[in-house]
Design a protein around this motif. Structure first.
Motif, PDB file in Angstrom:
ATOM      1  N   ASP A  58       0.819  -1.213   0.000  1.00 25.30           N
ATOM      2  CA  ASP A  58       0.000   0.000   0.000  1.00 25.30           C
ATOM      3  C   ASP A  58       0.852   1.263   0.000  1.00 25.30           C
ATOM      4  N   GLY A  59       2.119   1.126   0.390  1.00 24.65           N
ATOM      5  CA  GLY A  59       3.021   2.267   0.463  1.00 24.65           C
ATOM      6  C   GLY A  59       4.279   1.875   1.199  1.00 24.65           C
ATOM      7  N   LEU A  60       4.946   2.856   1.822  1.00 19.83           N
ATOM      8  CA  LEU A  60       6.184   2.615   2.561  1.00 19.83           C
ATOM      9  C   LEU A  60       6.090   3.228   3.949  1.00 19.83           C
ATOM     10  N   ARG A  61       6.824   2.630   4.888  1.00 23.70           N
ATOM     11  CA  ARG A  61       6.873   3.171   6.252  1.00 23.70           C
ATOM     12  C   ARG A  61       8.265   3.725   6.550  1.00 23.70           C
ATOM     13  N   THR A  62       9.137   2.931   7.124  1.00 22.22           N
ATOM     14  CA  THR A  62      10.453   3.444   7.494  1.00 22.22           C
ATOM     15  C   THR A  62      11.396   3.408   6.292  1.00 22.22           C
ATOM     16  N   ILE A  63      12.301   4.396   6.208  1.00 22.38           N
ATOM     17  CA  ILE A  63      13.243   4.474   5.096  1.00 22.38           C
ATOM     18  C   ILE A  63      14.622   4.887   5.618  1.00 22.38           C
ATOM     19  N   ILE A  64      15.643   4.599   4.833  1.00 23.27           N
ATOM     20  CA  ILE A  64      16.995   5.095   5.045  1.00 23.27           C
ATOM     21  C   ILE A  64      17.620   5.292   3.677  1.00 23.27           C
ATOM     22  N   GLY A  65      18.516   6.257   3.570  1.00 22.51           N
ATOM     23  CA  GLY A  65      19.101   6.521   2.260  1.00 22.51           C
ATOM     24  C   GLY A  65      20.559   6.909   2.349  1.00 22.51           C
ATOM     25  N   THR A  66      21.213   6.946   1.199  1.00 21.62           N
ATOM     26  CA  THR A  66      22.583   7.415   1.076  1.00 21.62           C
ATOM     27  C   THR A  66      22.752   7.999  -0.314  1.00 21.62           C
ATOM     28  N   LEU A  67      23.790   8.790  -0.493  1.00 22.09           N
ATOM     29  CA  LEU A  67      24.078   9.365  -1.800  1.00 22.09           C
ATOM     30  C   LEU A  67      25.142   8.548  -2.505  1.00 22.09           C
ATOM     31  N   ALA A  68      24.973   8.392  -3.802  1.00 22.45           N
ATOM     32  CA  ALA A  68      25.932   7.683  -4.635  1.00 22.45           C
ATOM     33  C   ALA A  68      26.276   8.564  -5.821  1.00 22.45           C
ATOM     34  N   GLY A  69      27.536   8.527  -6.243  1.00 25.18           N
ATOM     35  CA  GLY A  69      27.938   9.298  -7.403  1.00 25.18           C
ATOM     36  C   GLY A  69      29.147  10.159  -7.120  1.00 25.18           C
ATOM     37  N   TRP A  73      16.307   2.742   0.785  1.00 20.86           N
ATOM     38  CA  TRP A  73      15.685   1.473   1.150  1.00 20.86           C
ATOM     39  C   TRP A  73      14.436   1.770   1.973  1.00 20.86           C
ATOM     40  N   GLY A  74      13.361   1.013   1.762  1.00 22.15           N
ATOM     41  CA  GLY A  74      12.117   1.264   2.481  1.00 22.15           C
ATOM     42  C   GLY A  74      11.373  -0.010   2.817  1.00 22.15           C
ATOM     43  N   ILE A  75      10.743  -0.023   4.000  1.00 20.64           N
ATOM     44  CA  ILE A  75       9.896  -1.135   4.446  1.00 20.64           C
ATOM     45  C   ILE A  75       8.462  -0.842   4.029  1.00 20.64           C
ATOM     46  N   SER A  76       7.797  -1.851   3.470  1.00 20.08           N
ATOM     47  CA  SER A  76       6.459  -1.628   2.917  1.00 20.08           C
ATOM     48  C   SER A  76       5.364  -1.672   3.968  1.00 20.08           C
ATOM     49  N   SER A  77       4.285  -0.967   3.669  1.00 16.93           N
ATOM     50  CA  SER A  77       3.008  -1.128   4.361  1.00 16.93           C
ATOM     51  C   SER A  77       2.111  -1.983   3.477  1.00 16.93           C
ATOM     52  N   THR A  78       1.042  -2.533   4.038  1.00 17.94           N
ATOM     53  CA  THR A  78       0.210  -3.471   3.286  1.00 17.94           C
ATOM     54  C   THR A  78      -1.273  -3.216   3.517  1.00 17.94           C
ATOM     55  N   VAL A  79      -2.065  -3.778   2.608  1.00 19.64           N
ATOM     56  CA  VAL A  79      -3.503  -3.970   2.813  1.00 19.64           C
ATOM     57  C   VAL A  79      -3.783  -5.448   2.570  1.00 19.64           C
ATOM     58  N   SER A  80      -4.811  -5.960   3.232  1.00 17.65           N
ATOM     59  CA  SER A  80      -5.141  -7.386   3.086  1.00 17.65           C
ATOM     60  C   SER A  80      -6.459  -7.666   3.781  1.00 17.65           C
ATOM     61  N   GLY A  81      -6.844  -8.930   3.766  1.00 15.42           N
ATOM     62  CA  GLY A  81      -8.007  -9.376   4.518  1.00 15.42           C
ATOM     63  C   GLY A  81      -7.628 -10.000   5.840  1.00 15.42           C
ATOM     64  N   ASP A  82      -6.380  -9.829   6.274  1.00 19.02           N
ATOM     65  CA  ASP A  82      -5.939 -10.297   7.588  1.00 19.02           C
ATOM     66  C   ASP A  82      -6.748  -9.580   8.663  1.00 19.02           C
TER      67      ASP A  82
END
Length: 790
Positions: free
Chosen positions: A703-714, A725-734
């Motif tokens: 459904d989207g993302l919750r916690t994130i962390i990042g870095t610069l490259a280049g 990097w991000g951890i997902s959120s969900t929807v379901s019938g749980d």
């Protein structure tokens, strides 16, 4: 014993005696020619586009060499090229993230091959060359730093390296990987490779027998075959020298975590079926009270996962405590190591647990010096029911239907895996979500040594007790430096508060009750300013906030941080009044939503946030959680529709208007609203026992993302990209979507891009899938990783 399987030499040293003998052996007709047709295509990288940067998924030369991780740069300057016009710089474009270049070869099973290449570096690095994920025998784990002397020809400084492998497949993926290692002082450096070649060779035993015969010394050498198993991508990353040594390292006093890797917080449902008994009162010990508005329920399911979470119908507070695990992972998603936070099954001493399935918990943050990882959860035994809504000792609430008491505690862990815990009476009736340990710098001449935490409080009626209000939102907590059994935490110490009255038009009645607007989730520091987010609940404003210590940044509730303002370092608990709650010292960041939830439906659901620089802010949006489902299209229609705000938002600061503006939301690859099938998780419809099911599919969707962390490259020449990097959120019938097996994603976004059309071509990659009974919560870098985001 004479060894000829491993050798390296510099270009100016000439051929060694051993090499001469090997050449003689080949000339004399040793059986190596039968399978010598394997070759490296474009070994000198002359077909690559000089001066270009290529990212994962791209070929540098039309198909021979492919970038499989990170990014590489094609160098054309003479000091950086061994021979010809081009060489490959494996680290300049993407310094602290592993960068891999790969070519697939046709090989003969059982044939031994020798790979030869030239390389040089001007900074500390970690290096590997692998075949089908296994390190080549004799290959280097780092490239010697000989430097690059300006415009002078550099070929004499390149070193000739060799590695050997025994083909175990008809096709072999030959992969070069390099990482600038922050732990050993890499700067904006280069690791160059050039002139890669391969040849079929006799087995070491055969060469030695021939050499001994030529020398006439009668050495007896045992034939030794190389034995390997192909382990795929996991083995490829395990070959990197920057990885952790594994659990045995901690017993020797060595670090458990290796700088530059990721840590993901995870929990596993481990309660027995007997943890809940059908027909028992929920919450346990609940006593109905008309005066206090307390009602109780009866369990409809036992403790069997995942049906146990259908008990949320009779008990909206339902949850069961479970262990916290910290998984070290490579940036590409391979698990390196996992440690369990002490709990009642592992110790009788200090311990901490999470609540399955509280989805907003276990965010991870590095301390400001980068040496500690911090998070916040519950001091409770395993399998405790409804601890996530229990009260804390000094903040009781007679209207809370959960009668139990549990402290919350901030945890820190260092690179050696050593934990410490600081208990608090904050977040009574609800949960702490995030914690940052501030242990660098000074404020008003005093050294900083405290935690900032974010969360929510309250699980009862209104008005809420004073200490429940004081224990919500943002807190400042000072380390206890004592075992949990010796700690006596005091009253909550709020450090900041917001009230919607700050943004309401004059004369508009405040629709929220006192203390209900401080329901915070994300947390970060940047340029000495404390930021947080709110993205749930029917009160307050779903937006991004900052703490204003000057009292001048936002006279109307919206503004920008004042340059040079100090961090907040003292509690505002003394400002509490029953009529107005705590003093307001927070602002909505200019440009972000200001709609009051009770008046206008929310337009965003922000969670984690990460500053790439002073003018670029990434915000994770978890979506609205609506699980409407269409069997005809097999989609969760709200999550899959344009109304869903879920994904990774990129905000750019407009210096002209002095506001932040949403450039676009990254969603490609998240497959929003499309169900997936986790391992060990039910299929079909959650009908429960006939009275408590949802009637919707068990299968979750992102459904989207919750916690994130990042870095610069280049680099400054080619430009920078944000790797997030991000951890997902969900929807379901749980019964509770927080119990859904979710995912860890990574995406690379060109930092200078502001075009939504271009961003739509950037794709999330799914690098970790939770299985049934498992959830992923927070993501950060390992302790010891240099902090660049604060």
């Amino acid at each position: 014993m004479l060894s000829v399987a491993n050798f390296s030499r510099t270009r100016h040293q000439g051929s060694s005696f051993c090499m001469s003998l090997i050449a003689a052996a080949v000339f004399m007709g040793l059986s190596v020619a039968a399978h010598a047709s394997t070759t490296i295509a474009d070994g000198g990288f002359e077909a690559a586009g000089g001066g270009n940067v290529y990212f994962a998924g791209q070929s540098i030369d039309g198909g021979s060499w492919n970038v499989t991780d990170g990014a590489v740069y094609i160098d054309t300057l003479d000091p950086y090229v061994y021979a010809g016009s081009n060489s490959v710089n494996l680290t300049l474009a993407n310094l602290y993230v592993p960068n891999s270049l790969e070519q697939t070869l046709s090989t003969t099973v059982g044939q031994q091959y020798t790979v030869n290449f030239w390389a040089d570096a001007d900074s500390a690095n970690a290096f590997s060359i692998t075949e089908n994920g296994v390190a080549l025998k004799g290959s280097p784990t780092s490239i010697v730093d000989n430097g690059f002397p300006g415009a002078v020809s550099n070929s004499s400084l390149f070193v000739d390296y060799t590695g050997i492998f025994l083909a175990t497949s008809a096709t072999t993926d030959l992969t070069f990987t390099a990482t600038g290692d922050p732990a050993i002082g890499s700067a904006d450096g280069s690791v160059m490779i050039d002139n890669v070649s391969i040849g079929a060779t006799p087995e070491p035993g055969s060469i030695v027998l021939l050499l001994t015969g030529m020398a006439g010394i009668g050495l007896l050498v045992a034939k030794k075959r190389l034995r390997r198993s192909i382990a795929g991508g996991a083995a490829a990353w395990l070959a990197l020298s920057v990885m952790a040594s594994g659990p045995s390292a901690s017993a020797q006093g060595a670090p458990v975590f290796t700088p530059g890797n990721l840590v993901v917080s995870r929990s596993v449902y481990s309660a027995p079926s007997s943890a809940v008994v059908v027909g028992q009162t929920l919450p346990p010990g609940c006593v109905p009270s008309k005066a206090n508005g307390v009602t109780c329920g009866v369990a409809t399911e036992n403790g069997t996962f995942p049906l146990v979470f259908n008990n949320i119908v009779p008990d909206p507070s339902f949850g069961i405590t479970s262990p916290i695990l910290l998984d070290e992972m490579t940036p590409s998603g391979t698990i390196v190591n996992s440690i369990t936070v002490p709990n009642s099954s592992t110790t009788s001493g200090d311990q901490l647990v999470t609540s399955f399935s509280s989805k907003s918990e276990e965010a991870l943050h590095l301390s400001t010096d980068g040496q500690y990882l911090s998070f916040i959860d519950y001091v409770a035994p395993l399998y405790a029911i409804d601890a996530s809504n229990s009260s804390t000792t000094l903040a009781p609430d007679p209207t809370n239907p959960v009668p139990s008491f549990n402290y919350r505690a901030v945890a820190t862990v260092n690179a050696q895996g050593q934990f410490s815990f600081t208990e608090t009476n904050a977040y009574s009736g609800n949960n702490g979500r995030a914690a940052i340990y501030v242990n660098t710098g000074t404020t008003n001449g005093v050294a900083n040594n405290f935690f900032y935490t974010a969360g929510n409080a309250g699980n009862g009626g209104n008005p809420e007790p004073q200490q429940v209000v004081a224990g919500a939102g943002l807190q400042i907590i000072f380390p206890a430096n004592a075992p949990e059994a010796s700690q006596i935490p005091g009253l909550p110490t709020p450090v900041a508060s917001f009230d919607v009255s700050e943004v309401l038009a004059p004369g508009t009645k405040n629709p929220d009750k006192v203390g209900k607007d401080d329901n915070f989730r994300g947390l970060t520091l940047y340029n000495n300013v404390l930021y947080t987010t709110k993205g749930s609940g029917s009160n307050g404003v779903n937006t991004v906030y900052f703490v204003d210590t000057t009292g001048t940044a936002c006279p109307n509730g919206v503004g920008l941080p004042v340059a040079g303002a100090p961090l907040p370092t003292s509690s505002i608990a003394a400002t509490y009044t029953s009529a107005n709650g705590l003093a307001n010292n927070m602002c909505i960041l200019a440009g972000f939503p200001t709609e009051v939830n009770k008046i206008t439906p929310p337009v965003a659901y922000p969670f984690g946030l990460w500053f790439a620089n002073a003018t670029t802010l990434y915000v994770a949006d978890e979506g609205d959680g609506v699980n409407t489902y269409s069997a005809a299209t097999n989609t969760y229609t709200d999550a899959a529709s344009a109304v869903n705000t879920g994904g990774l938002q990129k905000w750019i600061f407009n210096a002209g208007t002095q506001t932040w503006q949403l450039a676009y939301t990254l969603t490609t690859g998240l497959k929003l609203g499309i169900p997936y099938a986790p391992s060990n998780f039910p299929t079909g419809i959650n009908n429960g026992n006939g009275s408590d099911g949802t009637g919707l599919p068990w299968a979750p969707a992102t459904d989207g993302l919750r916690t994130i962390i990042g870095t610069l490259a280049g680099n400054r020449i080619q430009g920078y990209s944000a790797v997030i990097w991000g951890i997902s959120s969900t929807v379901s019938g749980d019964g509770d979507e927080g119990a859904d097996p979710n995912k860890l994603y990574v995406i690379t976004d060109r930092l200078s891009n502001t075009s939504a059309a271009v961003a739509a071509e950037e794709t999330f990659t799914d690098i970790r899938d939770a299985v049934g009974g498992e959830v992923l919560r927070g993501v950060s870098f390992t302790p010891g990783t240099p902090v660049t985001s604060y």
